[in-house]
Structures are given as structure tokens and as C-alpha cells.
Design an enzyme around this catalytic site. Sequence first.
Site, PDB file in Angstrom:
ATOM      1  N   LYS A 136       0.830  -1.217   0.000  1.00  0.00           N
ATOM      2  CA  LYS A 136       0.000   0.000   0.000  1.00  0.00           C
ATOM      3  C   LYS A 136       0.857   1.258   0.000  1.00  0.00           C
ATOM      4  O   LYS A 136       0.474   2.275  -0.577  1.00  0.00           O
ATOM      5  CB  LYS A 136      -0.945   0.025   1.207  1.00  0.00           C
ATOM      6  CG  LYS A 136      -2.101  -0.950   1.061  1.00  0.00           C
ATOM      7  CD  LYS A 136      -3.243  -0.621   2.013  1.00  0.00           C
ATOM      8  CE  LYS A 136      -4.409  -1.563   1.791  1.00  0.00           C
ATOM      9  NZ  LYS A 136      -5.506  -1.370   2.751  1.00  0.00           N
ATOM     10  N   LYS A 219      -4.679 -10.529  -7.137  1.00  0.00           N
ATOM     11  CA  LYS A 219      -5.870 -10.751  -6.316  1.00  0.00           C
ATOM     12  C   LYS A 219      -7.053  -9.936  -6.861  1.00  0.00           C
ATOM     13  O   LYS A 219      -6.854  -8.799  -7.287  1.00  0.00           O
ATOM     14  CB  LYS A 219      -5.520 -10.278  -4.896  1.00  0.00           C
ATOM     15  CG  LYS A 219      -6.472 -10.690  -3.828  1.00  0.00           C
ATOM     16  CD  LYS A 219      -6.035 -10.139  -2.470  1.00  0.00           C
ATOM     17  CE  LYS A 219      -6.372  -8.663  -2.322  1.00  0.00           C
ATOM     18  NZ  LYS A 219      -6.298  -8.152  -0.947  1.00  0.00           N
ATOM     19  N   LYS A 222     -11.183  -4.492  -4.884  1.00  0.00           N
ATOM     20  CA  LYS A 222     -12.036  -3.350  -5.199  1.00  0.00           C
ATOM     21  C   LYS A 222     -11.218  -2.173  -5.699  1.00  0.00           C
ATOM     22  O   LYS A 222     -11.754  -1.238  -6.282  1.00  0.00           O
ATOM     23  CB  LYS A 222     -12.906  -2.960  -4.004  1.00  0.00           C
ATOM     24  CG  LYS A 222     -12.180  -2.706  -2.704  1.00  0.00           C
ATOM     25  CD  LYS A 222     -13.157  -2.650  -1.527  1.00  0.00           C
ATOM     26  CE  LYS A 222     -12.471  -2.888  -0.207  1.00  0.00           C
ATOM     27  NZ  LYS A 222     -13.372  -3.349   0.847  1.00  0.00           N
TER      28      LYS A 222
HETATM   29  P1  AMP Z   1     -10.781  -6.028   2.686  1.00  0.00           P
HETATM   30  O1  AMP Z   1     -11.751  -5.737   1.602  1.00  0.00           O
HETATM   31  O2  AMP Z   1      -9.359  -5.892   2.251  1.00  0.00           O
HETATM   32  O3  AMP Z   1     -11.106  -5.339   3.978  1.00  0.00           O
HETATM   33  O4  AMP Z   1     -10.923  -7.588   2.987  1.00  0.00           O
HETATM   34  C1  AMP Z   1     -11.972  -8.115   3.762  1.00  0.00           C
HETATM   35  C2  AMP Z   1     -11.934  -9.618   3.812  1.00  0.00           C
HETATM   36  O5  AMP Z   1     -12.094 -10.164   2.495  1.00  0.00           O
HETATM   37  C3  AMP Z   1     -10.609 -10.207   4.331  1.00  0.00           C
HETATM   38  O6  AMP Z   1     -10.897 -11.364   5.106  1.00  0.00           O
HETATM   39  C4  AMP Z   1      -9.875 -10.586   3.077  1.00  0.00           C
HETATM   40  O7  AMP Z   1      -8.964 -11.634   3.286  1.00  0.00           O
HETATM   41  C5  AMP Z   1     -11.018 -11.045   2.186  1.00  0.00           C
HETATM   42  N1  AMP Z   1     -10.678 -10.865   0.771  1.00  0.00           N
HETATM   43  C6  AMP Z   1     -10.477  -9.694   0.122  1.00  0.00           C
HETATM   44  N2  AMP Z   1     -10.165  -9.919  -1.184  1.00  0.00           N
HETATM   45  C7  AMP Z   1     -10.165 -11.274  -1.347  1.00  0.00           C
HETATM   46  C8  AMP Z   1      -9.927 -12.140  -2.465  1.00  0.00           C
HETATM   47  N3  AMP Z   1      -9.622 -11.658  -3.669  1.00  0.00           N
HETATM   48  N4  AMP Z   1     -10.025 -13.478  -2.265  1.00  0.00           N
HETATM   49  C9  AMP Z   1     -10.340 -13.983  -1.035  1.00  0.00           C
HETATM   50  N5  AMP Z   1     -10.586 -13.224   0.053  1.00  0.00           N
HETATM   51  C10 AMP Z   1     -10.497 -11.887  -0.100  1.00  0.00           C
END
Ligand code: AMP
Length: 359
Positions: A136, A219, A222
Site C-alpha cells: 500500500k 488478487k 475493489k
Molecule cells: P478487505 O476488503 O481488504 O477489507 O478484505 C476483507 C476480507 O475479504 C478479508 O478477510 C480478506 O482476506 C477477504 N478478501 C479480500 N479480497 C479477497 C480475495 N480476492 N479473495 C479472497 N478473500 C479476499
Amino acid sequence: MTDTAANPDANSAIKPATRPNANFTPRVFSGIQPSGGLTLGNYLGALKRFAEMQGEAYQTVYCMVDLHAITVWQNPADLRKNTRELCAGFIASGIDPEQSILINQSQVPEHAQLAWIFNCVARMGWMQRMTQFKDKAGKNTQNVSLGLFAYPALMAADILIYHATHVPVGEDQKQHLELTRDVAIKFNHDYGVDFFPITEPVIEGAATRVMSLRDGSKKMSKSDPSDMSRINLTDDADAIAQKIRKAKTDPDPLPETLDGLADRPEARNLVNIYAALADMTAEAVVAEYAGQQFGAFKPALADLAVARLSPISTEMARLMNDQAEIDRILSRGAERAREITAPILKKTYDIVGMVPPVV
Ligand code: AMP
Ligand code: TRP
């Protein structure tokens, strides 16, 4: 807390607590940042798993981590909207606000209070190794916020202020959970106590790392500039079908076994997504579609994705029309949460040596 561990039921993802957590009541905690938009990655890696972990045998606490979100700039009006939308996403994904405690982080002040203590437990060197910070911050290390650097200490506090024993997350959060364990171990060691549990990560299922639909080495996120790289939980049926139809693949048919997908990351990703949406193993999906072309597999995947995701987006839209109800759910969640967090913070202050108020 030294409650006797309840024995979670045998078919749950939570194994009976083994030492050193045997003295802790099994409790699940996880969080998602309200930084705008939920993807299929969030759903399969996190939300769907959160809903499945709700059960009688242990308590589940799920959190919109608004304090984490502001480690990078958030427009205040958007942050409020995104927090409410995320709450709608949790509920639409099957999280029941009666059964689980559903909160936004800032309404439970003990998270931030414990985070300060953990800032004084965690070491600079531990933080400097965090790959999410490095990704980041990029080349901009001097100009990012101090909060972005300290982010994992707040995450450790989120978990440990509940004495949570199990944390379901996607693969990308594994390193932060290892740091959470290190913080608990160092605190317990430095103060000579057995106060914080050594939390177990729960990284399970067919889709712990959902990849971009355009590039199987990245990955699904968003923040990817291309909307075609991801499926958003708010996408309608046409958008979902079109994104899957256009997803990058290769010209070969699906193989007989998973080994045949070892060097085919885009194909493997679509198989994993299918498996997770259908509650099958990736092996079973490959066995069913062996020898078929993506021309046949993609429409089947699109139908499945639409069938699973459309009810979620419809329910999210419905819930977003009743903001007062969402706000009530979050206030009630915070009240229930503080019954757990206030005594744990009080005990932590006592262990650390803070003079308490006279009652
Ligand atoms: P975040 O949107 O970064 O706050 O992620 C929230 C949750 O979603 C966390 O548990 C991440 O590990 C999971 N997560 C986010 N992106 C992915 C992805 N591409 N595949 C699997 N899990 C994800
Ligand atoms: N860091 C997590 C993410 O970016 C969000 C998060 C904050 C979290 N606190 C948590 C996840 C505690 C699990 C437990 O996805």
C-alpha cells in the site's frame, strides 16, 4: 477470562480449542473495511464463511472496521455511506444481527484503547515486515499515514479485545494474524500472565484467494482500476454474465484432475470460484467438467454466480432503503459488544499498571 471452553460441535470449522487456548471460550471475530464496494473475493473469502460460522456453540462478532479505513483518506460522507452499505452486505450475505454481534469499530472505543497498548507491545521490525503495508505504501513510505503503519496493532486489538480464539479471513490476512499471535505471546510473556489467547486463523474453503478475472496472478480487489477484473456484489445479472464470459482463460479444455491446472492460473481461478459458489470441492468440479471447453463451462459458471449473487444484491438494495434500521442494528451491536470489551480492557489496564477510577 478463564471460562471453561464449550465444546463446539463436531462438524463446525472450529476445532475444539487445544492448548494454549483451552481456558478460553471459543469466539469468532472478523472485520472488513468500509472502503467502498464488496467483491466476489470478499464474499467467498470472508462473508460467506462468516455466515457459515454462526452457530450455537460459540459467539460470532463481525465488524466494519471504519478506523482502519481512515488509514488512507476517506471522504466523510462516503465513509458513512460505505459503512451502512457494508452492514447491508453482511446481513444480505446471511449474517443474522440477532445471532451475531454486528458492529462498526468506532462505536466500541475499547478497540482503539487496546490498540494503544499494543502499539507499545509490537516492535518496529515486526511492522516493517508487513507485506500489505509495503504494497500500500509503495515508494511513498515517507508520506503515508502513521496509522497505515500501525494498522496491524489495531487489528490485533480488534481480535484480542474479545479474547477471540478463531478468525476467518482470506489468505491475504495471514501475516496480520501471525502478528496478532506475536502480540498476544509478547504481552503474556512481558507481564507474566496467560491473559490473551493465541488466535487461530481460519483460512478454509475453495476460494481463500480469488484472483482477478483479467490476470490470474493478481488478487481480485475493489481497488483494481478495471471493473472487468472483478464481480461486485452490487452487479446485476447481465454484468455478472458478461464479466464471466470475458474472463481471461486459455484455449485448452478442462483437465481430468486438478494437477492439470497447475500452470493455468486463470482456469484454476474459475474452477475455484465455481467450487466455492456450489459448495463443492475443486476436485469435484474438475471431475464434472473434464474434457469440456470454457465455451461450455463459462455459461454454467455465469448461471451459478447469478443464482447465488442476485438475491444478495437485491437484499442489499432493500436494506439500504432503511438507514434508520441499519443504524439501530449497529447501536445495539455496540451495546452488546461493550459487555465483552469493557471488562477485558479494565483487566488489561490493571495488568499494565494503570491506576483505576474510584467507584
Ligand atoms: P478487505 O476488503 O481488504 O477489507 O478484505 C476483507 C476480507 O475479504 C478479508 O478477510 C480478506 O482476506 C477477504 N478478501 C479480500 N479480497 C479477497 C480475495 N480476492 N479473495 C479472497 N478473500 C479476499
Ligand atoms: N485487515 C483486514 C483486511 O484488510 C480487516 C480487519 C481489520 C480484520 N481488523 C480485523 C480482519 C480483525 C480480521 C480480524 O481485510
